[in-house]
Design a protein around this motif. Structure first.
Motif, PDB file in Angstrom:
ATOM      1  N   GLY A 214       0.798  -1.200   0.118  1.00 14.33           N
ATOM      2  CA  GLY A 214      -0.100  -0.156   0.174  1.00 14.33           C
ATOM      3  C   GLY A 214       0.900   1.287  -0.104  1.00 14.33           C
ATOM      4  N   ASP A 215       0.372   2.185   0.903  1.00 14.96           N
ATOM      5  CA  ASP A 215       1.055   3.533   0.927  1.00 14.96           C
ATOM      6  C   ASP A 215       1.912   3.628   2.231  1.00 14.96           C
ATOM      7  N   SER A 216       2.230   2.532   2.707  1.00 13.12           N
ATOM      8  CA  SER A 216       2.770   2.531   3.946  1.00 13.12           C
ATOM      9  C   SER A 216       4.468   3.092   3.926  1.00 13.12           C
ATOM     10  N   CYS A 217       4.664   3.931   4.827  1.00 13.05           N
ATOM     11  CA  CYS A 217       5.994   4.620   4.977  1.00 13.05           C
ATOM     12  C   CYS A 217       6.936   3.699   5.463  1.00 13.05           C
ATOM     13  N   ASP A 218       8.392   3.761   4.899  1.00 12.85           N
ATOM     14  CA  ASP A 218       9.467   2.953   5.566  1.00 12.85           C
ATOM     15  C   ASP A 218      10.366   3.729   6.418  1.00 12.85           C
ATOM     16  N   CYS A 219       9.937   4.899   6.929  1.00 15.63           N
ATOM     17  CA  CYS A 219      10.894   5.722   7.812  1.00 15.63           C
ATOM     18  C   CYS A 219      10.825   5.097   9.154  1.00 15.63           C
ATOM     19  N   SER A 220      12.062   5.349   9.987  1.00 12.56           N
ATOM     20  CA  SER A 220      12.061   4.872  11.226  1.00 12.56           C
ATOM     21  C   SER A 220      11.094   5.029  12.052  1.00 12.56           C
ATOM     22  N   TYR A 221      10.283   5.998  12.037  1.00 11.92           N
ATOM     23  CA  TYR A 221       9.219   6.593  12.777  1.00 11.92           C
ATOM     24  C   TYR A 221       8.091   5.773  12.785  1.00 11.92           C
ATOM     25  N   VAL A 281       8.451  26.409  16.426  1.00 12.78           N
ATOM     26  CA  VAL A 281       8.326  26.245  14.705  1.00 12.78           C
ATOM     27  C   VAL A 281       7.695  25.076  14.649  1.00 12.78           C
ATOM     28  N   ILE A 282       6.318  25.018  13.791  1.00 15.75           N
ATOM     29  CA  ILE A 282       6.059  23.706  13.392  1.00 15.75           C
ATOM     30  C   ILE A 282       6.130  23.604  11.922  1.00 15.75           C
ATOM     31  N   CYS A 283       6.693  22.575  11.676  1.00 19.40           N
ATOM     32  CA  CYS A 283       7.282  22.398  10.220  1.00 19.40           C
ATOM     33  C   CYS A 283       6.604  21.143   9.696  1.00 19.40           C
ATOM     34  N   LEU A 284       5.899  21.381   8.312  1.00 18.18           N
ATOM     35  CA  LEU A 284       5.280  20.314   7.550  1.00 18.18           C
ATOM     36  C   LEU A 284       6.119  19.989   6.511  1.00 18.18           C
ATOM     37  N   HIS A 285       6.481  18.523   6.274  1.00 17.01           N
ATOM     38  CA  HIS A 285       7.404  18.180   5.397  1.00 17.01           C
ATOM     39  C   HIS A 285       6.680  18.071   4.291  1.00 17.01           C
ATOM     40  N   CYS A 286       7.423  17.689   2.970  1.00 13.27           N
ATOM     41  CA  CYS A 286       6.995  17.741   1.660  1.00 13.27           C
ATOM     42  C   CYS A 286       6.161  16.246   1.479  1.00 13.27           C
ATOM     43  N   MET A 287       5.534  16.095   0.423  1.00 10.56           N
ATOM     44  CA  MET A 287       4.856  14.947   0.073  1.00 10.56           C
ATOM     45  C   MET A 287       5.797  13.530   0.083  1.00 10.56           C
ATOM     46  N   ASN A 288       5.479  12.363   0.410  1.00  8.45           N
ATOM     47  CA  ASN A 288       6.002  11.266   0.329  1.00  8.45           C
ATOM     48  C   ASN A 288       7.444  11.173   1.194  1.00  8.45           C
ATOM     49  N   VAL A 289       7.791  12.101   1.801  1.00 13.05           N
ATOM     50  CA  VAL A 289       8.984  11.737   2.796  1.00 13.05           C
ATOM     51  C   VAL A 289       8.797  12.708   4.223  1.00 13.05           C
ATOM     52  N   HIS A 290       8.931  11.798   5.198  1.00 11.67           N
ATOM     53  CA  HIS A 290       8.648  12.149   6.576  1.00 11.67           C
ATOM     54  C   HIS A 290       9.767  12.680   7.046  1.00 11.67           C
ATOM     55  N   ASN A 291      11.132  12.505   6.526  1.00 11.90           N
ATOM     56  CA  ASN A 291      12.236  12.840   7.208  1.00 11.90           C
ATOM     57  C   ASN A 291      13.259  13.710   6.408  1.00 11.90           C
ATOM     58  N   PRO A 292      12.968  14.774   5.678  1.00 10.36           N
ATOM     59  CA  PRO A 292      13.583  15.367   4.790  1.00 10.36           C
ATOM     60  C   PRO A 292      14.710  16.250   5.591  1.00 10.36           C
ATOM     61  N   TRP A 293      14.524  16.505   6.930  1.00  9.79           N
ATOM     62  CA  TRP A 293      15.373  17.311   7.545  1.00  9.79           C
ATOM     63  C   TRP A 293      16.190  16.880   8.749  1.00  9.79           C
ATOM     64  N   ASP A 294      15.991  15.099   8.679  1.00  7.11           N
ATOM     65  CA  ASP A 294      16.965  14.321   9.577  1.00  7.11           C
ATOM     66  C   ASP A 294      18.456  14.607   9.288  1.00  7.11           C
ATOM     67  N   GLU A 318       0.440   8.617   5.925  1.00  4.88           N
ATOM     68  CA  GLU A 318       0.849   8.013   4.628  1.00  4.88           C
ATOM     69  C   GLU A 318       1.657   8.929   3.805  1.00  4.88           C
ATOM     70  N   CYS A 319       2.313   9.921   4.469  1.00  7.45           N
ATOM     71  CA  CYS A 319       3.382  11.073   3.899  1.00  7.45           C
ATOM     72  C   CYS A 319       2.528  11.936   2.980  1.00  7.45           C
ATOM     73  N   SER A 320       1.500  12.100   3.236  1.00  3.47           N
ATOM     74  CA  SER A 320       0.668  13.317   2.426  1.00  3.47           C
ATOM     75  C   SER A 320      -0.368  14.216   3.062  1.00  3.47           C
ATOM     76  N   TRP A 321      -0.400  15.270   3.105  1.00  5.79           N
ATOM     77  CA  TRP A 321      -1.238  16.332   3.930  1.00  5.79           C
ATOM     78  C   TRP A 321      -2.616  16.208   3.562  1.00  5.79           C
ATOM     79  N   HIS A 322      -2.976  15.829   2.343  1.00  5.44           N
ATOM     80  CA  HIS A 322      -4.295  16.007   1.743  1.00  5.44           C
ATOM     81  C   HIS A 322      -4.343  14.867   0.485  1.00  5.44           C
TER      82      HIS A 322
END
Length: 521
Positions: A214-221, A281-294, A318-322
């Motif tokens: 499916g659309d599951s994320c593979d990031c460590s979180y 600071v509340i940060c919202l990442h880009c689509m498809n990537v939970h960890n762009p700032w790690d 699922e890495c998408s805000w909408h």
């Protein structure tokens, strides 16, 4: 591209366009005789909606008087320039029509032209520019929107039109004809016109595995099932200047958006740990990537903030805000003119984000001016929606490679700049946006048009945008020459400029936003 599979149908897309256009727009639709009835039906539906919207805007509202329970009429809430004659100018032209079409802001090829020559002929209605009072040329973009059915992607006439775009793109790269910014618009279109052969091959090779994943994320979180996490970071460059180092200056919280649905369970796990908390600071990442700032968290330790900073990396489901109405077009390329958004799903994320803002304001003793919203790409648009709607005064908004979640991307009756009774709490607060001159996902001209509308229609008075040369949607295209000969500090900053330019951009503006908030409080 329209048709079967992941794409919207042509009648659906035409309705989406009409829902997002200003009532004063002039449109020419080229259609085959067999399509005329579908086009007319869409036009009629849109005119009925326009009439109902205008009636609501002009109707007096009843409001309570200060000294009694009686009521009195209130002025219409819509701005005069937004209440237009509902008789939208739409001309439908069929092949062989003798009459020349009227001048228009938008040409819609409901049915694809038979050749590249025919495509060019249909540009005729765009040749005349409107002129406003005072002689200033109207800045509304002239746009051609062509519907191509998925089954036509390998036809001869389609290849002719695509070749025309490839030649135009080569010419547009010259500065005298538009330069990189115009070339980026052509790149966005050409990507949409590419047959999706690569994805088809990947699907064939992967078999049924994708359905199971499916659309599951593979990031460590996500893989670790974390409800929330915290880490603490020191301003790295300062460590090289002071013996013995110094106390951590940044408290980073990672929190899943869905955790906000039952926030009472998650809140104790992410309670502030550092003393001297001066802002969030509340940060919202880009689509498809939970960890762009790690690995880059230390960059939030900007000089001049005045204390410990709390940074919340909110993680979308699922890495998408909408959602998007048309996932086929979403995955194909960029959007040089209109990004068709699903406002219902944006509303859900926005309500949860509002809950988080309220929580952080309480931690700051009610000083919501010490909260800054930040986002990149899809996260930039979602965070801007909260900034526009917020009834709390905020420190500011910082965005990168994104556009405003307003018309024409949103339907006009859902445009947050036009809704009656909308909040004006942050119209004087700073908004800073970084755009890439070579961004083919959200080209700079699209971004600049949105910024102009934020000022003119939204009333936002402190909006600045930087269009950075050599920058695309994912960052700087290449490292500058001589980077290898620099010291450790300069090398890290150059890497950051290429990989996370939005964080260096944030460092430029965050102290001013929190400093201004501190002075106001």
């Amino acid at each position: 591209v329209e048709g079967a599979g992941f794409y919207d149908s042509k009648p659906e897309r035409l309705q989406q366009l009409f829902d997002r256009l200003a009532t004063s727009s002039s449109v020419v639709v080229f259609a085959e005789p067999s399509s005329v009835s579908a086009v007319r039906a869409a036009v009629e539906r849109c005119r009925r909606r326009d009439a109902a919207r205008e009636a609501r805007a002009l109707a007096p509202r009843k409001v309570a008087t200060p000294c009694s329970a009686s009521s009195t009429a209130a002025a219409p809430s819509a701005k005069p320039e937004e209440v237009q004659d509902v008789r939208r100018e739409v001309s439908i032209v069929t092949p062989g029509c003798a009459a020349a079409p009227k001048a228009a802001e938008l040409v819609i090829n409901y049915d694809m032209p038979a050749s590249a020559k025919e495509y060019l002929r249909r540009l005729g209605p765009l040749s005349e520019s409107k002129v406003r009072s005072g002689g200033r040329v109207e800045e509304t973009p002239r746009v051609v929107y062509t519907f191509i059915e998925e089954s036509q992607l390998r036809t001869k006439r389609y290849q002719e039109v695509r070749s025309l775009f490839l030649r135009a793109r080569r010419g547009a790269s010259e500065r005298s004809l538009g330069g990189p910014a115009k070339a980026a618009e052509f790149d966005a279109v050409i990507e949409q016109m590419e047959p999706d052969e690569a994805n088809e091959e990947e699907e064939d090779e992967s078999g049924g595995d994708d359905e199971e994943q499916g659309d599951s994320c593979d990031c460590s979180y996500c893989m670790g099932g974390a409800v929330g996490s915290m880490s603490f970071h020191t301003p790295m460059m300062s460590l090289r200047q002071r013996k013995g180092g110094q106390a951590p200056g940044v408290e980073v919280v990672r929190l899943h958006l869905k955790s906000l649905e039952d926030f009472s369970s998650a809140a104790p796990l992410i309670a502030p740990r550092l003393p001297g908390h001066v802002g969030t600071v509340i940060c919202l990442h880009c689509m498809n990537v939970h960890n762009p700032w790690d690995g880059w968290e230390h960059l939030f330790a900007a000089a001049g903030v005045g204390g410990s900073l709390r940074v919340i990396f909110l993680l979308a489901d699922e890495c998408s805000w909408h959602d998007y109405p048309d996932v086929g077009t979403l995955g194909a390329g960029g959007v040089p003119w209109m990004d068709i958004l699903d406002i219902d799903s944006m509303d859900r994320a926005d309500k949860l984000l509002e809950r988080l803002v309220d929580h952080e304001a309480e931690l700051l003793g009610g000083q919501s001016e010490r909260i800054v919203l930040m986002g990149m790409s899809q996260g930039g648009g979602q965070s801007m929606l909260r900034f526009i709607r917020s009834r709390r005064r905020l420190g500011g908004w910082i965005g990168s490679v994104c556009h405003a979640p307003t018309a024409p991307h949103a339907p006009r009756d859902r445009d947050p700049l036009l809704l009656p009774g909308r909040s004006l709490a942050n119209c004087d607060r700073p908004m800073r946006l970084l755009a890439g001159e070579e961004d083919a996902v959200f080209p700079p001209r699209l971004v600049l048009r949105d910024v102009d509308r934020l000022r003119a229609v939204g009333g936002f008075r402190d909006v600045e945008v930087e269009v950075r040369k050599g920058m695309c949607h994912t960052g700087a295209k290449e490292m500058h020459a001589g980077a290898a000969s620099q010291g450790a500090k300069e090398t890290v900053l150059r890497r950051a400029q290429q990989e996370v330019p939005e964080l260096l951009f944030m460092r430029e503006h965050l102290p001013m936003m929190l400093g201004a908030a501190a002075e106001a409080s």
